[in-house]
Design an enzyme around this catalytic site. Structure first.
Site, PDB file in Angstrom:
ATOM      1  N   HIS A  52       0.784  -1.231   0.000  1.00  0.00           N
ATOM      2  CA  HIS A  52       0.000   0.000   0.000  1.00  0.00           C
ATOM      3  C   HIS A  52       0.821   1.289   0.000  1.00  0.00           C
ATOM      4  CE1 HIS A  52      -3.482   2.411   0.273  1.00  0.00           C
ATOM      5  NE2 HIS A  52      -4.217   1.628   1.019  1.00  0.00           N
ATOM      6  N   THR A  89      -4.938  10.604  -0.461  1.00  0.00           N
ATOM      7  CA  THR A  89      -6.299  10.395   0.038  1.00  0.00           C
ATOM      8  C   THR A  89      -6.641  11.399   1.134  1.00  0.00           C
ATOM      9  OG1 THR A  89      -5.545   8.810   1.720  1.00  0.00           O
ATOM     10  CG2 THR A  89      -6.227   7.917  -0.420  1.00  0.00           C
TER      11      THR A  89
END
Length: 777
Positions: A484, A608
């Site tokens: 990730h 994000t």
């Protein structure tokens, strides 16, 4: 086996008569082709760098500017010497003929280099003006406030200007220099929105206490840390992303398996072939084709749709480390190692590791040739070396023990060479010896098993540090596990959509093999060699305990999709998020802090932001569904909650979110050596419901109207909190939504299957409020 074959470039023998040299022409030919391939790649990379650097300018635009300036110079009959030679003629006895010749020579010089320099300067000036105008245009987000389906005149004018200044034929990275920087919200706004987000989760006493802490922070420490963030936002491309990558991902010492890595699943209903090696051949070839397009920057810039025919560019920075990238463990913090080029992949099968070259004769291997290499690996009957079978468990356990073991046992000799082959590979492939499949006769158990296998497998048959693992199962199905830290799920999703769409195009023969023929002279895979001590068992124990505790539940929700939700004049995402709130309340009897991931790639190097989906408005609606309220009142509260959610989503996307700002202020406070009770408490609050939507980004690749069987299952991730849920969902076409739920068996509060049943019922109950059947009648 074929890996024992060694291509020797030359041999020589020494005798009294001298040295007898024997050259292997085939080996030298391969050296030549390899070098030629590398130089071609360098040239393409250089050319793309130039094209991206001058965008929205172009070579054609450069020629237009230079030729236009030259024509203007000639038309005006300007004296390039500015009268210099006329003055020289008055003082120096030079004949008119000489002056004429000198003037012609100087005119040739002045009409060449100066025109070129002035024209280039003018061209660069035009580029900079266009780029800054475009950056200013992209900083305006008023279009996001438009009601769905309507576009105001101001937005139409803005779209026209964006198109005018966006240039033609952009490449993947063309807009990077034109994207605005992520703005820093004010401390006052962040504190206000934070208090608003936690109000439904606290009683009056808790809320008053937190309100006092926020007020103290806003007055004292807040302005100091804000000053440093403002300074960083002016200096750095993005004031969040580097700290987010380092402190949220790379400094984490817990296992990345389950806790960080996520997975993507195969088609739900299509099974192209049952031959494992054949599926691997087409899939790996499709991935390498995508990498070639990425290296050449031929992938279209990803955009965010404004209208059906207009869109705005998103940041493409995360694509840079998709391939040839590995997370390297460290004692205190990990690092990301990225290679500019890698010509091989690493493959794992039944405890053995192999290095497989992806190029031969200066070209990429074809699908049938890759299948041939996979067949050789599958046919290999050799046993794993001592400790080799479970070696990858080091990447599944805690990070510090892996870092120490790597430094001690893998820093020299054949262990280092073999580890380099894995870490410098384009990506990692597992030829899994288990079978996974969506079984219509046993949908629940089959999909749950599929999800768990992709999320963690056996804990030692995936190299979790690689940017992504391609997993091919024994019966021909496949999936992907991604690390990730280097990028977020939509970037991997873009690759995955390409792979799934390419599979039927590449096709298979009637007996299930890849199209084409095997190569008669293709050197085989190389078996990696190890001398591994007993350092793995502790990591495997930690990883197995973590994996065994994960309760996965995946299911396709087929009752309705976004088609019916749109008829309710409600955002599909808001509809699902409010349904999750209703399902969670029914599941646990209480509300909780809820995380929904939103992207900030409208800004340069954006990643994000968090949408806090549990709001006062959504809680009011949920209570109305529990109490005996009228349908009209429930509908009113639903619309208010949905509008609130949409506003929060817009704020998050346009830089007005609060959680990344709070995180960065906490980092600065630590650098300053200041202890903030407010920030400490904010950052310690657990996300007991963590949610994310996986967007479908390349809709043109799939015709789901004609071929609904090509629906993707999407993907999922592990639970964030020990007593919470992780929920991922993908809206596929008009009539399908796939859900992936995770929790921990060890928590008495959670049950993924129970929560899944509550989600189904909540979706149906909310849709029932609109009485669409009655309206249709």
């Amino acid at each position: 086996m074929a890996e024992a074959h060694q291509a020797v470039a030359f041999q020589f023998t020494v005798s009294p008569d001298g040295i007898d040299l024997h050259l292997c022409h085939e080996a030298l030919r391969q050296v030549y082709l390899s070098g030629l391939h590398s130089w071609k790649k360098r040239f393409v990379r250089f050319k793309n760098g130039v094209m991206t650097g001058v965008y929205p300018g172009s070579p054609a635009g450069f020629m237009v500017v230079v030729v236009s300036y030259m024509s203007y110079n000639k038309y005006k009959q300007l004296d390039p010497s500015l009268g210099l030679f006329a003055k020289l003629g008055q003082h120096i006895p030079i004949s008119p003929i000489c002056i004429c010749y000198m003037t012609l020579i100087v005119q040739g010089f002045f009409c060449g280099l100066p025109v070129l320099l002035v024209g280039t300067s003018l061209w660069i000036t035009i580029i900079m003006i266009m780029r800054n105008v475009l950056k200013s245009l992209l900083s305006w987000h008023g279009w996001m406030q438009e009601r769905h389906g309507t576009v105001s005149w101001s937005s139409r004018l803005w779209l026209l200007l964006v198109r005018l200044f966006s240039g033609r034929k952009p490449m993947l990275y063309s807009f990077q220099n034109s994207l605005p920087r992520l703005p820093v919200p004010s401390v006052k706004d962040t504190c206000k929105r934070y208090l608003e987000s936690v109000r439904p989760l606290m009683d009056d006493e808790q809320y008053d206490r937190m309100k006092g802490l926020a007020k103290d922070f806003e007055k004292n420490l807040g302005p100091r840390v804000q000053w440093y963030l403002k300074l960083k936002s002016w200096w750095a491309s993005n004031y969040v992303s580097d700290w987010w990558e380092e402190y949220i991902y790379l400094r984490g010492r817990a296992p990345i398996m389950v806790n960080s890595n996520y997975y993507a699943m195969d088609f739900l209903y299509v099974f192209p072939t049952s031959i494992q090696a054949a599926r691997a051949g087409n899939t790996i070839h499709a991935i390498m084709l995508y990498r070639r397009k990425l290296d050449r920057a031929q992938i279209k810039p990803v955009t965010h749709s404004v209208t059906h025919s207009h869109s705005v560019p998103l940041c493409s920075a995360q694509w840079e480390r998709m391939f040839n990238t590995t997370r390297i463990p460290g004692v205190e913090t990990d690092t990301l190692q990225h290679m500019n080029e890698s010509k091989h992949i690493a493959v794992y099968h039944k405890g053995r590791f192999f290095k497989v070259w992806m190029f031969y004769d200066g070209r990429l291997l074809l699908p049938r040739e890759i299948e041939q290499q996979m067949e050789r690996i599958l046919a290999d009957q050799s046993e794993p070396l001592p400790g080799e079978e479970r070696l990858a468990a080091l990447t599944a356990g805690d990070r510090t023990p892996w870092a120490k073991a790597r430094e001690t046992f893998f820093s020299r000799g054949k262990n280092k060479q073999s580890l380099d082959a894995i870490e410098k590979a384009a990506f990692f492939v597992t030829l899994d010896d288990s079978e996974q499949l969506y079984d219509k006769d046993n949908p629940v158990q089959s999909l749950d098993s599929f999800a768990k296998s992709l999320l963690h497998g056996k804990c030692y048959d995936r190299w979790f540090d690689k940017s992504f693992n391609m997993i091919l199962f024994k019966n021909g199905t496949m999936g992907l596990n991604a690390e990730h830290s280097w990028a977020d799920a939509p970037i991997v999703g873009h690759l995955w959509e390409h792979v799934l769409s390419m599979d039927p195009k590449l096709g298979y023969t009637e007996d299930g093999h890849c199209c084409g023929k095997p190569h008669p002279n293709l050197p085989g895979p190389m078996r990696l060699q190890w001398d591994i001590p007993e350092v793995i068992q502790s990591s495997l124990t930690v990883a197995r305990a973590l994996a065994d505790d994960v309760d996965c539940h995946s299911f396709p929700f087929t009752q309705f999709g976004k088609g019916l939700i749109k008829k309710c004049r409600t955002s599909p995402d808001a509809f699902i998020q409010i349904a999750l709130q209703l399902a969670h309340y029914r599941d646990k009897g209480k509300f909780c802090l809820t995380y929904e991931a939103s992207m900030t790639r409208l800004f340069r190097e954006g990643r994000t932001e968090t949408v806090r989906s549990c709001t006062t408005e959504s809680c009011d609606f949920v209570r109305s569904m529990i109490r005996d309220e009228t349908r009209e009142e429930r509908l009113r509260l639903l619309k208010v909650a949905a509008e609130k959610h949409q506003n929060m989503y817009r704020l998050a996307m346009t830089g007005g979110g609060i959680d990344r700002h709070l995180f960065c202020m906490y980092v600065v406070s630590k650098y300053l050596g200041e202890d903030s009770p407010f920030l400490k408490e904010v950052l310690s609050e657990p996300w007991r419901l963590s949610t994310s939507q996986t967007p479908m980004q390349q809709l043109e690749l799939f015709d789901l109207v004609r071929h609904p069987e090509y629906a993707s299952s999407g993907g999922g991730f592990g639970p964030v909190a020990d007593d919470g849920y992780g929920v991922s969902y993908i809206i596929v076409g008009e009539n399908l939504i796939n859900f992936h739920i995770s929790s921990k068996f060890s928590s008495p509060e959670t049950d993924s299957h129970r929560f899944g049943a509550n989600i189904r019922q909540a979706m149906l109950d909310i849709l029932g409020l609109f009485q669409l059947d009655n309206k249709a009648k």
